[in-house]
Design a protein around this motif. Structure first.
Motif, PDB file in Angstrom:
ATOM      1  N   ARG A 140      39.509 -26.779   2.511  1.00  0.00           N
ATOM      2  CA  ARG A 140      38.660 -27.883   2.964  1.00  0.00           C
ATOM      3  C   ARG A 140      37.612 -28.262   1.918  1.00  0.00           C
ATOM      4  N   ALA A 141      36.933 -27.281   1.372  1.00  0.00           N
ATOM      5  CA  ALA A 141      35.887 -27.554   0.378  1.00  0.00           C
ATOM      6  C   ALA A 141      36.476 -28.213  -0.868  1.00  0.00           C
ATOM      7  N   ALA A 142      37.641 -27.740  -1.297  1.00  0.00           N
ATOM      8  CA  ALA A 142      38.279 -28.302  -2.491  1.00  0.00           C
ATOM      9  C   ALA A 142      38.704 -29.747  -2.266  1.00  0.00           C
ATOM     10  N   VAL A 143      39.252 -30.041  -1.104  1.00  0.00           N
ATOM     11  CA  VAL A 143      39.666 -31.418  -0.783  1.00  0.00           C
ATOM     12  C   VAL A 143      38.451 -32.333  -0.775  1.00  0.00           C
ATOM     13  N   ARG A 144      37.375 -31.892  -0.161  1.00  0.00           N
ATOM     14  CA  ARG A 144      36.166 -32.725  -0.076  1.00  0.00           C
ATOM     15  C   ARG A 144      35.570 -32.976  -1.467  1.00  0.00           C
ATOM     16  N   ARG A 145      35.492 -31.934  -2.290  1.00  0.00           N
ATOM     17  CA  ARG A 145      34.959 -32.099  -3.654  1.00  0.00           C
ATOM     18  C   ARG A 145      35.843 -33.025  -4.481  1.00  0.00           C
ATOM     19  N   ALA A 146      37.148 -32.820  -4.388  1.00  0.00           N
ATOM     20  CA  ALA A 146      38.082 -33.661  -5.146  1.00  0.00           C
ATOM     21  C   ALA A 146      37.983 -35.116  -4.706  1.00  0.00           C
ATOM     22  N   ALA A 147      37.823 -35.345  -3.411  1.00  0.00           N
ATOM     23  CA  ALA A 147      37.702 -36.715  -2.897  1.00  0.00           C
ATOM     24  C   ALA A 147      36.411 -37.366  -3.402  1.00  0.00           C
ATOM     25  N   ALA A 148      35.320 -36.629  -3.396  1.00  0.00           N
ATOM     26  CA  ALA A 148      34.047 -37.177  -3.877  1.00  0.00           C
ATOM     27  C   ALA A 148      34.136 -37.528  -5.357  1.00  0.00           C
ATOM     28  N   LEU A 149      34.709 -36.628  -6.143  1.00  0.00           N
ATOM     29  CA  LEU A 149      34.853 -36.900  -7.574  1.00  0.00           C
ATOM     30  C   LEU A 149      35.765 -38.094  -7.816  1.00  0.00           C
ATOM     31  N   HIS A 150      36.888 -38.137  -7.132  1.00  0.00           N
ATOM     32  CA  HIS A 150      37.829 -39.244  -7.305  1.00  0.00           C
ATOM     33  C   HIS A 150      37.149 -40.574  -6.970  1.00  0.00           C
ATOM     34  N   ALA A 151      36.391 -40.613  -5.894  1.00  0.00           N
ATOM     35  CA  ALA A 151      35.711 -41.850  -5.499  1.00  0.00           C
ATOM     36  C   ALA A 151      34.774 -42.330  -6.599  1.00  0.00           C
ATOM     37  N   LEU A 152      34.017 -41.440  -7.181  1.00  0.00           N
ATOM     38  CA  LEU A 152      33.076 -41.820  -8.243  1.00  0.00           C
ATOM     39  C   LEU A 152      33.793 -42.268  -9.510  1.00  0.00           C
ATOM     40  N   VAL A 153      34.843 -41.559  -9.886  1.00  0.00           N
ATOM     41  CA  VAL A 153      35.610 -41.920 -11.083  1.00  0.00           C
ATOM     42  C   VAL A 153      36.253 -43.291 -10.908  1.00  0.00           C
ATOM     43  N   ARG A 154      36.853 -43.518  -9.762  1.00  0.00           N
ATOM     44  CA  ARG A 154      37.507 -44.807  -9.516  1.00  0.00           C
ATOM     45  C   ARG A 154      36.483 -45.936  -9.388  1.00  0.00           C
ATOM     46  N   LEU A 155      35.325 -45.654  -8.810  1.00  0.00           N
ATOM     47  CA  LEU A 155      34.267 -46.666  -8.760  1.00  0.00           C
ATOM     48  C   LEU A 155      33.873 -47.063 -10.174  1.00  0.00           C
ATOM     49  N   ASN A 156      33.725 -46.082 -11.052  1.00  0.00           N
ATOM     50  CA  ASN A 156      33.414 -46.368 -12.457  1.00  0.00           C
ATOM     51  C   ASN A 156      34.477 -47.268 -13.068  1.00  0.00           C
ATOM     52  N   ALA A 157      35.742 -46.981 -12.791  1.00  0.00           N
ATOM     53  CA  ALA A 157      36.828 -47.785 -13.353  1.00  0.00           C
ATOM     54  C   ALA A 157      36.761 -49.222 -12.847  1.00  0.00           C
ATOM     55  N   HIS A 158      36.484 -49.394 -11.572  1.00  0.00           N
ATOM     56  CA  HIS A 158      36.384 -50.749 -11.008  1.00  0.00           C
ATOM     57  C   HIS A 158      35.200 -51.500 -11.607  1.00  0.00           C
ATOM     58  N   CYS A 159      34.082 -50.815 -11.762  1.00  0.00           N
ATOM     59  CA  CYS A 159      32.892 -51.453 -12.339  1.00  0.00           C
ATOM     60  C   CYS A 159      33.139 -51.875 -13.783  1.00  0.00           C
ATOM     61  N   ALA A 160      33.917 -51.104 -14.501  1.00  0.00           N
ATOM     62  CA  ALA A 160      34.185 -51.400 -15.914  1.00  0.00           C
ATOM     63  C   ALA A 160      35.012 -52.676 -16.071  1.00  0.00           C
ATOM     64  N   THR A 161      35.814 -52.983 -15.046  1.00  0.00           N
ATOM     65  CA  THR A 161      36.670 -54.167 -15.147  1.00  0.00           C
ATOM     66  C   THR A 161      36.056 -55.398 -14.501  1.00  0.00           C
ATOM     67  N   ALA A 162      34.953 -55.238 -13.811  1.00  0.00           N
ATOM     68  CA  ALA A 162      34.336 -56.383 -13.107  1.00  0.00           C
ATOM     69  C   ALA A 162      33.551 -57.264 -14.056  1.00  0.00           C
TER      70      ALA A 162
END
Length: 162
Positions: A140-162
């Motif tokens: 559970r802890a690993a899934v939650r941490r991975a999801a939080a990191l993925h969300a931030l990384v992907r947000l960065n990617a979206h912001c870079a293309t906007a």
């Protein structure tokens, strides 16, 4: 991974400050981990507008305006609900960007169609609305941490293309 999350938050902060954008988060399975990581950074009030922790279906409906019928038809862990959560976070805030996370962190709650580790993400901003699904391994802890990191990384990617 905490260092990776801290680094991802710093990148988000730099981008949002440069563009003068504010972020709102709508989190379910991560329980506010992204919002907490953002507000761990001093000065985050200049770019972090608010976080919604909408763990229950009722909270998704009451706080974000997610249609209860949408949840009943597709389930809380689904693309339509993630997209509605991101749109609701924008509509119920003064932010220009929103990210939403809804998933099955485990150890129970999974199914054949949505096994433990299934997480839907949605990102809303000047680029429009984008959604994606990921499956993470671990407890559970690993899934939650991975999801939080993925969300931030992907947000960065979206912001870079906007």
């Amino acid at each position: 991974m905490p260092t990776q999350i801290t680094e991802a938050v710093q990148t988000v902060a730099d981008t949002l400050l440069r563009r003068q954008w504010m972020l709102a988060t709508a989190e379910s399975c991560t329980g506010g981990m992204v919002a907490a990581a953002c507000t761990d950074l001093a000065g985050s009030s200049a770019w972090f507008e608010r976080g919604f922790v909408t763990y229950s279906n009722a909270a998704k409906t009451q706080m974000l305006g997610v249609d209860a019928d949408l949840i009943a038809s597709h389930g809380a862990v689904s693309e339509p609900v993630a997209r509605a959560m991101a749109q609701g976070a924008l509509q119920h805030s003064a932010a220009q960007l929103a990210l939403a996370i809804t998933g099955v962190a485990g150890p129970g709650g999974g199914s054949d169609a949505k096994p433990v580790g299934t997480v839907w993400f949605a990102f809303a901003g000047p680029w429009g609305l984008h959604s994606e699904v990921q499956r993470f391994g671990g407890d559970r802890a690993a899934v939650r941490r991975a999801a939080a990191l993925h969300a931030l990384v992907r947000l960065n990617a979206h912001c870079a293309t906007a």
